[in-house]
Design a protein around this motif. Structure first.
Motif, short mmCIF file in Angstrom:
data_model
loop_
_atom_site.label_atom_id
_atom_site.label_comp_id
_atom_site.label_asym_id
_atom_site.label_seq_id
_atom_site.Cartn_x
_atom_site.Cartn_y
_atom_site.Cartn_z
N CYS A 95 52.43 -127.79 23.76
CA CYS A 95 51.75 -126.49 23.72
C CYS A 95 52.63 -125.46 24.41
N VAL A 96 52.95 -124.40 23.71
CA VAL A 96 53.83 -123.37 24.26
C VAL A 96 53.26 -122.74 25.52
N PHE A 97 51.93 -122.55 25.59
CA PHE A 97 51.35 -121.95 26.79
C PHE A 97 51.32 -122.94 27.94
N CYS A 98 51.03 -124.21 27.67
CA CYS A 98 51.07 -125.22 28.73
C CYS A 98 52.49 -125.34 29.27
N ASP A 99 53.48 -125.33 28.38
CA ASP A 99 54.88 -125.40 28.81
C ASP A 99 55.24 -124.19 29.66
N LEU A 100 54.78 -123.01 29.25
CA LEU A 100 55.06 -121.79 29.99
C LEU A 100 54.42 -121.84 31.39
N LEU A 101 53.19 -122.31 31.46
CA LEU A 101 52.49 -122.44 32.74
C LEU A 101 53.22 -123.43 33.65
N ALA A 102 53.70 -124.53 33.09
CA ALA A 102 54.40 -125.56 33.87
C ALA A 102 55.75 -125.06 34.35
N ALA A 103 56.48 -124.36 33.48
CA ALA A 103 57.82 -123.88 33.82
C ALA A 103 57.77 -122.67 34.75
N GLY A 104 56.69 -121.92 34.66
CA GLY A 104 56.56 -120.74 35.51
C GLY A 104 57.40 -119.57 35.07
N GLN A 105 57.97 -119.63 33.88
CA GLN A 105 58.84 -118.56 33.41
C GLN A 105 58.09 -117.63 32.47
N ALA A 106 57.63 -116.52 33.03
CA ALA A 106 56.94 -115.50 32.26
C ALA A 106 56.94 -114.23 33.09
N THR A 107 56.57 -113.15 32.48
CA THR A 107 56.35 -111.92 33.23
C THR A 107 54.90 -111.95 33.64
N TRP A 108 54.64 -112.50 34.83
CA TRP A 108 53.30 -112.75 35.30
C TRP A 108 52.61 -111.47 35.76
N VAL A 109 51.36 -111.34 35.39
CA VAL A 109 50.50 -110.28 35.88
C VAL A 109 49.61 -110.85 36.98
N ALA A 110 49.12 -112.07 36.78
CA ALA A 110 48.28 -112.75 37.78
C ALA A 110 48.36 -114.24 37.55
N ARG A 111 48.35 -115.00 38.64
CA ARG A 111 48.28 -116.46 38.57
C ARG A 111 47.19 -116.89 39.52
N GLU A 112 46.12 -117.42 38.96
CA GLU A 112 44.98 -117.86 39.74
C GLU A 112 44.82 -119.37 39.55
N PRO A 113 43.98 -120.00 40.36
CA PRO A 113 43.85 -121.46 40.25
C PRO A 113 43.44 -121.96 38.87
N GLY A 131 42.93 -117.43 12.36
CA GLY A 131 44.14 -116.66 12.62
C GLY A 131 44.73 -116.96 13.99
N GLN A 132 44.22 -117.97 14.68
CA GLN A 132 44.74 -118.33 16.00
C GLN A 132 46.20 -118.77 15.87
N SER A 133 47.09 -118.11 16.60
CA SER A 133 48.52 -118.36 16.46
C SER A 133 49.02 -119.49 17.36
N VAL A 134 48.40 -119.68 18.52
CA VAL A 134 48.78 -120.74 19.45
C VAL A 134 47.51 -121.54 19.75
N PRO A 135 47.53 -122.86 19.55
CA PRO A 135 46.32 -123.66 19.76
C PRO A 135 46.04 -123.92 21.25
N HIS A 136 45.91 -122.85 22.01
CA HIS A 136 45.54 -122.88 23.42
C HIS A 136 44.72 -121.60 23.62
N LEU A 137 43.53 -121.73 24.19
CA LEU A 137 42.68 -120.57 24.37
C LEU A 137 43.46 -119.42 25.00
N HIS A 138 43.39 -118.26 24.39
CA HIS A 138 44.02 -117.08 24.96
C HIS A 138 43.32 -115.82 24.47
N PHE A 139 43.32 -114.85 25.35
CA PHE A 139 42.76 -113.54 25.05
C PHE A 139 43.87 -112.51 25.19
N GLY A 148 40.29 -123.51 22.18
CA GLY A 148 39.70 -122.20 21.96
C GLY A 148 38.33 -122.08 22.58
N VAL A 149 37.66 -120.99 22.29
CA VAL A 149 36.32 -120.72 22.81
C VAL A 149 35.36 -121.84 22.41
#
Length: 144
Positions: A6-24, A95-103, A52-53
């Motif tokens: 999962c691209v979002f799980c990988d991103l969360l694990a790697a920590g490489q993003a332009t973060w706005v907020a990281r909460e528990p 139309g969900q582009s990444v199969p990880h819940l996101h808004f 998803g939702v």
């Protein structure tokens, strides 16, 4: 239970993003620059993998939506946005582009000239009265 990559799980694990907020339980980050719909456009995702939702547990969904609200409020203060559009697609054929819940939280201004609200209407017909079918399903729905 293991999930496919999962691209979002990988991103969360790697920590490489332009973060706005990281909460528990949730995180917010900027999309890739070429896909931003407006200055400040932010993606909010749960840290736990849910598609998803429709399959999110109430706690994960609530934590994610709380961060959506905080990001939207920050947009009105920091970016002087007059409102926000919150976009989500969940499930097959949505139309969900990444199969990880996101808004997507997109700030809006009176002069932005963006048309972000869906304009197309479904041509699908349901067998019966949609209002009555939904109301009956919700009356019989049991909490998780």
């Amino acid at each position: 239970m293991t999930h496919p990559p999962c691209v979002f799980c990988d991103l969360l694990a790697a920590g490489q993003a332009t973060w706005v907020a990281r909460e528990p339980e949730a995180a917010a980050f900027f999309p890739l620059p070429d896909s931003a719909l407006a200055p400040g456009h932010t993606l909010v995702v749960p840290r736990r993998h849910v598609v998803g939702v429709l399959d999110a547990d109430p706690q994960t969904l609530a934590a994610t939506v709380r961060l959506v609200q905080r990001v939207g409020q920050a947009m009105t203060h920091a970016l002087e946005a007059t409102g926000v559009v919150v976009l989500n697609a969940s499930g097959p054929h949505s139309g969900q582009s990444v199969p990880h819940l996101h808004f997507h939280v997109v700030p809006r201004w009176p002069d932005d000239q963006a048309h972000l609200w869906p304009a197309d209407r479904s041509r699908h017909h349901v067998n019966g009265d949609a209002h009555h079918l939904l109301a009956a399903a919700l009356r019989h729905d049991q909490p998780r």
